[in-house]
Design an enzyme around this catalytic site. Structure first.
Site, PDB file in Angstrom:
ATOM      1  N   TYR A  19      27.034 -34.165   6.509  1.00 23.41           N
ATOM      2  CA  TYR A  19      28.091 -34.368   5.785  1.00 23.41           C
ATOM      3  C   TYR A  19      28.691 -35.687   6.187  1.00 23.41           C
ATOM      4  CZ  TYR A  19      27.159 -30.882   2.301  1.00 23.41           C
ATOM      5  OH  TYR A  19      26.143 -30.254   1.149  1.00 23.41           O
ATOM      6  N   TYR A 146      30.864 -24.331  -5.472  1.00 22.89           N
ATOM      7  CA  TYR A 146      29.968 -24.937  -4.135  1.00 22.89           C
ATOM      8  C   TYR A 146      29.018 -23.036  -3.492  1.00 22.89           C
ATOM      9  CZ  TYR A 146      27.938 -26.186   0.363  1.00 22.89           C
ATOM     10  OH  TYR A 146      26.995 -27.215   1.292  1.00 22.89           O
ATOM     11  N   ASP A 250      29.939 -14.498  -3.447  1.00 25.81           N
ATOM     12  CA  ASP A 250      29.072 -15.558  -3.230  1.00 25.81           C
ATOM     13  C   ASP A 250      30.825 -15.664  -2.513  1.00 25.81           C
ATOM     14  OD1 ASP A 250      29.272 -16.997  -1.827  1.00 25.81           O
ATOM     15  OD2 ASP A 250      28.669 -19.035  -2.932  1.00 25.81           O
ATOM     16  N   LYS A 279      29.280 -17.082   6.949  1.00 27.35           N
ATOM     17  CA  LYS A 279      30.263 -18.340   8.035  1.00 27.35           C
ATOM     18  C   LYS A 279      31.312 -16.820   8.728  1.00 27.35           C
ATOM     19  CE  LYS A 279      31.314 -22.339   5.282  1.00 27.35           C
ATOM     20  NZ  LYS A 279      30.850 -22.100   3.809  1.00 27.35           N
TER      21      LYS A 279
HETATM   22  C1  LIG Z   1      29.657 -22.394   3.274  1.00 27.71           C
HETATM   23  C2  LIG Z   1      28.768 -22.162   1.934  1.00 27.71           C
HETATM   24  C3  LIG Z   1      28.128 -22.059   1.454  1.00 27.71           C
HETATM   25  C4  LIG Z   1      26.832 -21.993   1.951  1.00 27.71           C
HETATM   26  O1  LIG Z   1      27.038 -21.593   3.336  1.00 27.71           O
HETATM   27  P1  LIG Z   1      26.014 -22.559   4.879  1.00 27.71           P
HETATM   28  O2  LIG Z   1      26.417 -21.579   5.798  1.00 27.71           O
HETATM   29  O3  LIG Z   1      26.540 -23.959   4.763  1.00 27.71           O
HETATM   30  O4  LIG Z   1      24.377 -22.365   3.858  1.00 27.71           O
HETATM   31  C5  LIG Z   1      28.145 -21.152   0.128  1.00 27.71           C
HETATM   32  N1  LIG Z   1      29.099 -20.325  -0.358  1.00 27.71           N
HETATM   33  C6  LIG Z   1      30.116 -20.814   0.063  1.00 27.71           C
HETATM   34  C7  LIG Z   1      31.787 -20.428  -0.914  1.00 27.71           C
HETATM   35  C8  LIG Z   1      30.704 -21.493   0.891  1.00 27.71           C
HETATM   36  O5  LIG Z   1      31.737 -21.643   1.397  1.00 27.71           O
END
Ligand SMILES: *Cc1c(COP(=O)(O)O)cnc(C)c1O
Length: 437
Positions: A19, A146, A250, A279
């Site tokens: 990015y 996202y 998510d 994460k």
């Molecule tokens: C960061 C993020 C992703 C993608 O995760 P990566 O480990 O960067 O592939 C997907 N969904 C949400 C809500 C995120 O914050």
């Protein structure tokens, strides 16, 4: 030893950063080490990491308990093929997660990062319906959501504004309005009614083509730390359930304590059919992800032939080091009373936001996430202003990266009140400075 200047020169010659517009980006900051909420530059300067290094370092940097767990595991078994073979760290982690996840999410599939966790959930949802004799390949998402950078996750994130360059690759999704809200928002009820009415219309006309709705519960992260109310999500979940559409949460960003409970779904009072985690999963030490689902979904994949089975798996599926790190991280939630720390951080966020009177709008807080919109006069928030703002913070030893006009803090849970106040002092100073310069 490489000097900082040599390192930057080599980086400039060979590295492609994420990015980042490489032509205009300032030199990257070389970091030599980290401890707790602090990062240490190669030149000896110290920086307070107020964004938990892109939201992953939940317990802070180089936590000795997690570091030790990884080292011990590395000396025993670092990695093993996960088809036909299994190992204790993976099985224990799956069982520990099943105990803590929202009710019913007891079946755990491992992958590598947040994007793949989402990709897996989308494939599971489609294949679940196919195994039940229905072809459902449509997804519902929120505007501004996202979900990651792989093609399926990008398709679900197509309204985020990040992926215009890849439009030709993306598949269509149905996008609902998102009722983003903040402290003192008087329009929230109207926005929620609009969103639920749009959902009702969609479910009425096309619900039986829809495999699942994919949401970031309570906070849209990369979309700008946009928050919504728990009661809205409960209304949404009830409608999806009545229509027989799966709900995928998510929680790649919100998971592991960010919102004050271990998972945001708990706080919202909703029970998704699938959940995506990454994460914070390994305490920010190693890339790993999980997609968990209800047993009924897993059961639909059982049968005599491979065509009913989930055709997905990565070289590093259930990496033993990642599993050991994740187990150690889960342990810390108990031994360090992490959720109490999150509550203390939330209280400081609220106090400091209340005291910010000018230059900002739409203040919002949940758990360790605090965000606001900068409303400084005569500012373009595009490419020219953001680097100046980042530089302003760096010069004061603070790592803060705005998302457009949105300033936010997501500190690691180990941050002390004094350290956190330093971050807020920096934000106050920035608002003051850029109002007058
Ligand atoms: C960061 C993020 C992703 C993608 O995760 P990566 O480990 O960067 O592939 C997907 N969904 C949400 C809500 C995120 O914050």
């Amino acid at each position: 030893m490489t000097s900082a200047a040599q390192l930057i020169a080599l980086d400039r010659a060979h590295v492609w950063h994420p990015y980042t517009q490489q032509a205009t980006a300032p030199d990257p900051l070389p970091i030599a080490s980290g401890r707790g909420a602090w990062l240490h530059g190669m030149d000896g300067s110290a920086y307070l990491d107020l964004i938990a290094s892109w939201w992953v370092s939940i317990h802070g940097h180089a936590h000795p308990v997690i570091a030790r767990a990884i080292a011990e595991q590395a000396g025993r078994l670092e990695q093993v093929i996960f088809a036909g073979l299994t190992h204790e760290p993976a099985v224990r982690l799956a069982a520990e997660l099943a105990k803590r996840l929202p009710e019913g999410l007891t079946r755990i599939f491992f992958s590598d990062d947040g994007s793949t966790a989402v990709e897996v959930a989308m494939k599971m949802a489609c294949h679940y319906w196919r195994n039940r004799g229905q072809e459902r390949v449509r997804f519902l998402v929120f505007e501004g959501g996202y979900h990651g950078d792989t093609v399926g996750a990008m398709s679900a994130s197509r309204s985020s504004g990040f992926f215009e360059g890849y439009r030709g690759l993306l598949f269509a999704v149905e996008t609902l309005p998102y009722p983003a809200t903040w402290e003192g928002d008087e329009t929230v009820a109207a926005k929620e009614s609009t969103a639920l009415a749009a959902l009702d219309r969609y479910l009425e006309s096309s619900g039986d083509e829809c495999a699942a709705m994919l949401i970031e519960p309570l906070i849209q992260g990369a979309g700008g730390m946009r928050m919504c109310r728990p009661e809205f999500l409960r209304g949404l979940a009830a409608r999806l359930k009545a229509a027989g559409v799966l709900l995928i949460a998510d929680e790649v960003m919100t998971g592991f304590g960010r919102c004050g409970t271990l998972f945001a779904c708990e706080k919202a009072g909703i029970a998704p059919d699938l959940i995506c985690l990454s994460k914070g999963l390994t305490g920010g030490f190693l890339p790993m992800a999980v997609t968990a689902c209800r047993e009924e979904i897993h059961a639909a994949f059982l049968g005599a032939t491979f065509d009913r089975a989930l055709a997905h798996g990565h070289s590093f599926t259930a990496n033993a080091l990642g599993c050991a790190a994740a187990l150690a991280s889960l342990g810390l939630f108990e031994t360090e009373q992490t959720l109490q720390r999150v509550a203390a951080i939330e209280a400081i966020h609220r106090e400091r936001l209340r005291n910010l009177q000018s230059g900002i709008a739409q203040p919002r807080v949940l758990g360790v996430v605090a965000a606001l919109e900068l409303t400084l006069p005569d500012r373009g928030y595009g490419s020219a202003f953001t680097p100046r703002l980042i530089r302003f913070f760096l010069d004061r030893g603070l790592i803060i990266r705005p998302l457009g006009a949105v300033l936010y803090l997501i500190p690691p849970y180990c941050i002390t009140p004094e350290e956190l106040h330093r971050g807020w002092d920096g934000i106050e100073a920035a608002i003051q400075h850029f109002s007058t310069h």
